[in-house]
Write a protein that holds these residues in place. Structure first.
Motif, short mmCIF file in Angstrom:
data_model
loop_
_atom_site.label_atom_id
_atom_site.label_comp_id
_atom_site.label_asym_id
_atom_site.label_seq_id
_atom_site.Cartn_x
_atom_site.Cartn_y
_atom_site.Cartn_z
N VAL A 1 133.62 24.89 -12.56
CA VAL A 1 133.43 26.28 -12.31
C VAL A 1 132.71 26.57 -11.26
O VAL A 1 131.48 26.61 -10.95
CB VAL A 1 132.49 26.83 -13.57
N ALA A 2 133.45 26.69 -9.91
CA ALA A 2 133.03 26.59 -8.53
C ALA A 2 133.58 27.78 -8.06
O ALA A 2 134.60 28.60 -8.41
CB ALA A 2 133.55 25.29 -7.89
N PRO A 3 132.72 28.20 -7.26
CA PRO A 3 133.25 29.53 -6.27
C PRO A 3 134.49 29.02 -5.34
O PRO A 3 134.52 28.02 -5.15
CB PRO A 3 132.22 29.44 -5.29
N ALA A 4 135.35 29.95 -5.05
CA ALA A 4 136.67 29.86 -4.39
C ALA A 4 136.67 29.10 -3.16
O ALA A 4 137.30 28.32 -2.83
CB ALA A 4 137.42 31.03 -4.43
N ALA A 5 135.42 29.38 -2.47
CA ALA A 5 135.07 29.07 -0.94
C ALA A 5 134.36 27.43 -0.73
O ALA A 5 134.00 27.41 0.01
CB ALA A 5 134.56 30.10 -0.26
N GLY A 6 133.96 27.03 -2.11
CA GLY A 6 132.93 26.11 -1.98
C GLY A 6 133.18 25.19 -3.24
O GLY A 6 134.15 25.36 -4.19
N ARG A 7 131.99 24.28 -3.61
CA ARG A 7 132.26 23.53 -4.79
C ARG A 7 131.06 23.76 -5.64
O ARG A 7 130.01 24.35 -5.18
CB ARG A 7 132.36 21.87 -4.34
N ALA A 8 130.83 22.99 -6.70
CA ALA A 8 129.80 23.18 -7.73
C ALA A 8 129.46 21.86 -8.19
O ALA A 8 130.09 20.91 -8.06
CB ALA A 8 130.36 23.95 -9.10
N ALA A 9 128.02 21.94 -8.14
CA ALA A 9 127.29 20.64 -8.35
C ALA A 9 126.39 21.08 -9.74
O ALA A 9 125.94 21.82 -10.07
CB ALA A 9 126.57 20.23 -7.56
N VAL A 10 126.38 20.05 -10.81
CA VAL A 10 125.41 20.23 -11.99
C VAL A 10 124.28 19.17 -11.69
O VAL A 10 124.25 17.86 -11.80
CB VAL A 10 126.41 19.91 -13.18
N ALA A 11 123.01 19.80 -11.75
CA ALA A 11 121.82 18.86 -11.90
C ALA A 11 121.14 18.88 -13.19
O ALA A 11 120.91 19.90 -13.72
CB ALA A 11 121.09 19.25 -10.51
N HIS A 12 120.95 17.72 -13.53
CA HIS A 12 120.19 17.59 -15.06
C HIS A 12 118.56 17.67 -14.62
O HIS A 12 118.20 16.66 -13.98
CB HIS A 12 120.47 16.40 -15.73
N LEU A 13 117.90 18.60 -15.30
CA LEU A 13 116.63 18.79 -14.85
C LEU A 13 115.85 18.21 -16.04
O LEU A 13 116.09 18.38 -17.21
CB LEU A 13 116.33 20.35 -14.23
N ASP A 14 114.43 18.11 -15.35
CA ASP A 14 113.36 17.80 -16.51
C ASP A 14 112.25 18.94 -16.31
O ASP A 14 111.85 18.93 -15.03
CB ASP A 14 112.59 16.31 -15.98
N GLY B 1 117.02 26.72 -3.67
CA GLY B 1 118.31 26.21 -3.54
C GLY B 1 119.02 26.22 -4.99
O GLY B 1 120.26 25.83 -4.99
N LEU B 2 118.50 26.66 -5.92
CA LEU B 2 119.34 26.58 -7.31
C LEU B 2 119.82 28.07 -7.59
O LEU B 2 119.25 28.89 -7.44
CB LEU B 2 118.13 26.37 -8.49
N ASP B 3 121.03 28.18 -7.90
CA ASP B 3 121.68 29.12 -8.35
C ASP B 3 121.73 29.65 -9.68
O ASP B 3 121.47 30.79 -9.97
CB ASP B 3 123.20 29.15 -7.78
N VAL B 4 121.86 28.59 -10.65
CA VAL B 4 121.85 29.07 -11.86
C VAL B 4 121.19 27.91 -12.71
O VAL B 4 121.26 26.97 -12.70
CB VAL B 4 123.41 28.99 -12.49
N LEU B 5 120.37 28.49 -13.50
CA LEU B 5 119.38 27.58 -14.44
C LEU B 5 119.81 27.97 -15.65
O LEU B 5 119.67 29.11 -16.42
CB LEU B 5 118.04 27.93 -14.21
N ILE B 6 120.29 26.96 -16.57
CA ILE B 6 120.71 26.81 -18.05
C ILE B 6 119.69 26.13 -19.10
O ILE B 6 119.42 24.88 -18.61
CB ILE B 6 121.98 26.42 -18.28
N LEU B 7 119.04 26.79 -19.75
CA LEU B 7 118.08 26.47 -20.72
C LEU B 7 118.74 26.26 -22.31
O LEU B 7 119.32 27.47 -22.58
CB LEU B 7 116.89 26.99 -20.98
N THR B 8 118.84 25.25 -22.86
CA THR B 8 119.47 25.20 -24.34
C THR B 8 118.86 23.93 -24.90
O THR B 8 119.02 22.62 -24.49
CB THR B 8 121.08 24.88 -24.06
N ASP B 9 118.52 24.25 -26.20
CA ASP B 9 117.82 23.09 -26.95
C ASP B 9 116.85 22.25 -26.03
O ASP B 9 116.97 21.05 -26.10
CB ASP B 9 118.99 22.27 -27.70
N VAL B 10 116.00 22.77 -25.68
CA VAL B 10 114.83 22.26 -24.90
C VAL B 10 113.63 22.75 -25.07
O VAL B 10 113.52 24.17 -25.45
CB VAL B 10 115.20 22.30 -23.59
N ASP B 11 112.49 22.43 -25.03
CA ASP B 11 111.14 23.05 -25.30
C ASP B 11 110.47 23.39 -23.87
O ASP B 11 109.95 22.75 -23.12
CB ASP B 11 110.18 21.84 -26.05
N THR B 12 110.66 24.88 -23.90
CA THR B 12 110.17 25.46 -22.79
C THR B 12 108.65 25.65 -22.76
O THR B 12 108.16 26.21 -21.73
CB THR B 12 110.91 26.96 -22.55
#
Length: 748
Positions: free
Chosen positions: A116-129, A142-153
């Protein structure tokens, strides 16, 4: 996972383990200029590592436009000796690329987002602690989207929560998943969500997703969170028969937070609900396509202009040409004719061997004392800061061009009240660049040590960070004229510092205010310019004046030009802004253990919230309120903000999105305007099509160069205000498109 955007600050973390004796030293990273390969900055963090200990240390590295693409080397240095050294694994991303940060118990569930990348670029997925996220928002940029799911915030510290909220308000996109782990996922971020999250229940299917995109959905059961809308809008719902009589099931809700976006998915964000693997991209393309514009990016792009701006210190003026000429004339007359006539009258011409050296020494001492008086006896810290504040936010992003003027050759230690500082790009002399800046991270900011400045010289650098600001209150709303054209009306109250030469800018038009005192207010009534590209933003901010008429105007002009990517226009986007100058600048810089004085000026750019049109209003939505982005491309397509070039047999799909406050419920007219360089050619090198939302198909439009009203306009505008337009070139013909815009007329 080692990803950093090349144009943003890069957060690094070093984990040190010591099984030997106690160690006291510093972590050190040398940053090199990409062009010259010379060291332009050394970034340091003090380290205290007892025996049998393990610690983690954070370091912020400057944007890669001022460093080489080589992997930086981190050293642990103690008493001048490197005890350990390691190359940091960095994968540099371009500005056009998208970086997803995923915090989840399942590390592989969202890996498909790489597609799921922008048309003019690429996408990368970083797994975060979560525990390792930077405590300062500068490290989040430098982070575009942050996704939190099933994790203790709840593991997020107070500093990390504040950094998260600041990142979102300045244009970040936060997506929070529900489902069985919803309670612990939302615990630390509940105040940011558009909904109040209740209990979790199971449903047989998620048929609404299949209906939305016309693709099959897998059978359940699915764990879904019950929610109540609190602040924002519902984007996806599913009709649900419920014994308790509650309403439809909310699947996706969204709210705007400052310039950013917060989404809540009622099910686990890592879930893949569609029966076919590739179809799972549909949901996420829908989510990320509506990323809010982050607002203007006020950073120093032109170091030469920034250095000249801070070198122009108010009150520090060299002698005028007339003064120099008078001094030279007096010197010439005294050492020549006057000295000769006096000695001749005294009949002691032989004394010329003494009087001439004495006059030379006297005039030299006079020149030296005059210069010393002009330079003064203390260092001067000159700061020019740009402060951007998103709508309704109380934290601003600060970029400061800092210059240190010294009356004598010496070195200084400075304290910078901010998380980031770096060498001035392309600023200063070659001798300055030969002496790298030495930045030491401290709990309350940075210390710049051993800054060497020559006699009467200026040494400059850039400081960046976030600072608390006093909010500007605005009660603004969109209204329409009798012809349906838009205006902004209301009141703005300045709760922050006094602003000089303030101006309100909306689209391409401005309302000059003048001086706006702290606590003062101004009534607003201005329209949008339907040709915003023709507006000169720099002229709107500075006003019209010859460059040499006013030194203060010259200094401001140099600084504003330094913030522009091209040294010309400053792009503020399509929002409504209060812009003005203040003598109070956040993030102070202090000289340590030396007397000094400070001269500071801040340019405040405050984005103002504007309420949308009332329901039922008839409106003409102009192009500057409709964003355009590339949704898909194939073949030889080169797109830039002003137009595009297409090689033969290529295609590009543009997604036009109407801003939420003016989205129409009933579309009366859709106007497409297409201009190119071959307007005199009767042959149409382009095929233009629009996506029919009702029939799920592409319809070829009977249009060419020019302005056209599209029949059956309502079929091409989605309920969310999106219009898809596809351009295709035929075999053997290329095309140059100068502009492609749409205008929508309808009723709210």
């Amino acid at each position: 996972d080692g990803y950093c955007h090349s144009g943003d600050w890069c957060p690094a973390q070093a984990i040190l383990s010591n099984e030997g004796a106690d160690v006291e030293g510093e972590l050190r990273v040398a940053v090199a200029e990409a062009s010259s390969r010379t060291t332009s900055g050394v970034y340091v963090r003090p380290v205290v590592l007892p025996a049998h200990s393990r610690k983690a240390y954070d370091i912020l590295l400057p944007p890669a436009d001022s460093m080489s693409r080589d992997r930086p080397v981190v050293q642990l240095v103690s008493r001048g000796k490197a005890l350990a050294s390691q190359e940091a694994a960095v994968a540099w991303l371009r500005d056009e690329d998208r970086l997803y940060g995923v915090a989840s118990t399942s590390r592989s569930a969202l890996n498909f987002l790489g597609d799921v990348a922008p048309a003019a670029g690429r996408a990368a997925v970083a797994h975060l602690d979560l525990a390792a996220l930077p405590p300062d928002p500068l490290g989040w940029e430098g982070l575009d989207v942050l996704i939190l799911t099933d994790v203790d915030t709840t593991v997020l510290s107070g500093e990390q929560r504040r950094a998260l909220e600041t990142w979102v308000s300045h244009g970040g996109h936060l997506v929070v998943g529900g489902g069985p782990g919803a309670a612990r996922t939302v615990a630390g971020v509940a105040d940011l969500l558009p909904v109040t999250v209740g209990a979790t229940r199971f449903v047989d299917d998620l048929a609404a997703l299949g209906e939305r995109w016309g693709v099959p959905v897998g059978r359940g059961p699915y764990a879904v969170s019950d929610v109540a809308l609190r602040d924002g809008e519902v984007l996806l719902t599913q009709e649900q028969e419920q014994a308790d009589g509650q309403g439809d099931l909310v699947l996706l809700a969204r709210r705007a937070h400052g310039a950013g976006t917060v989404d809540f998915l009622a099910f686990d964000a890592g879930l893949k609900p569609f029966a076919r693997w590739d179809d799972n991209r549909h949901l996420w393309e829908f989510i990320v396509q509506a990323d809010s514009a982050p607002g203007p990016r006020l950073v120093v792009n032109n170091g030469h202009s920034a250095h000249n701006a801070v070198s122009n210190v108010p009150g520090l003026k060299p002698p005028s040409m007339l003064q120099i000429l008078v001094f030279m004339l007096a010197y010439t007359v005294l050492i020549g004719p006057v000295n000769y006539l006096v000695l001749r009258k005294l009949d002691r011409r032989e004394l010329a061997w003494l009087t001439i050296p004495a006059l030379i020494i006297g005039f030299t001492a006079c020149a030296y004392l005059t210069g010393f008086q002009i330079r003064g006896g203390t260092a001067i810290v000159h700061r020019l800061a740009a402060v951007y504040v998103p709508p309704g936010a109380s934290v601003g992003r600060v970029t400061a061009a800092v210059g240190v003027f010294s009356p004598r050759r010496t070195t200084y230690d400075l304290r910078v009240d901010g998380a980031g500082a770096r060498e001035m790009p392309d600023g200063g002399s070659a001798d300055d660049l030969a002496r790298p800046l030495y930045f030491v991270a401290q709990p309350d900011g940075l210390t710049l040590t051993g800054l060497r400045v020559d006699v009467g010289g200026m040494r400059s650098f850039v400081a960046e960070g976030y600072a608390d600001v006093t909010a500007v209150d605005a009660d603004l709303r969109l209204v329409t004229t009798s012809s349906g054209h838009l205006r902004v009306a209301g009141t703005v109250r300045n709760g922050g510092p006094a602003l000089k030469d303030a101006v309100l800018i909306a689209g391409g038009q401005e309302q000059q205010i003048g001086d706006l005192e702290s606590g003062g207010h101004v009534d607003v009534d201005l329209g949008y310019n339907y040709n915003p590209d023709q507006a000169d933003t720099v002229e709107q901010i500075l006003g019209q004046m010859s460059l040499w008429q006013d030194p203060e105007w010259q200094r401001r002009n140099l600084f504003v030009r330094a913030l522009s990517p091209s040294g010309g226009e400053l792009d503020l986007g399509d929002g409504v802004y209060l812009v003005g100058w203040s003598q109070e600048a956040p993030m102070p810089v202090e000289v340590l253990d030396r007397p000094f004085s400070t001269v500071e000026t801040a340019l405040y750019v405050v984005a103002l919230p504007v309420a949308g049109l009332e329901a039922g209003a008839t409106v003409v939505v102009p192009p500057n309120l409709i964003t355009r982005e590339v949704a898909e491309s194939a073949g030889g397509v080169n797109v830039w903000p002003g137009g595009l070039h297409m090689e033969p047999e290529s295609l590009v799909v543009f997604r036009f999105t109407v801003q939420p406050g003016v989205t129409v419920g009933r579309v009366d007219e859709l106007v497409l305007e297409l201009s190119g360089t071959s307007e005199d050619n009767p042959f149409r090198p382009l095929t233009v099509s629009a996506w029919d939302e009702e029939r799920s198909r592409w319809d070829e439009l009977d249009v060419g160069w020019g302005r056209y009203s599209i029949p059956d306009a309502g079929s091409y505008v989605s309920p969310q205000g999106d219009v898809l337009v596809k351009l295709e070139t035929v075999a053997g013909w290329s095309a140059d498109v100068e502009d492609l815009t749409i205008t929508i007329k309808g009723q709210r």
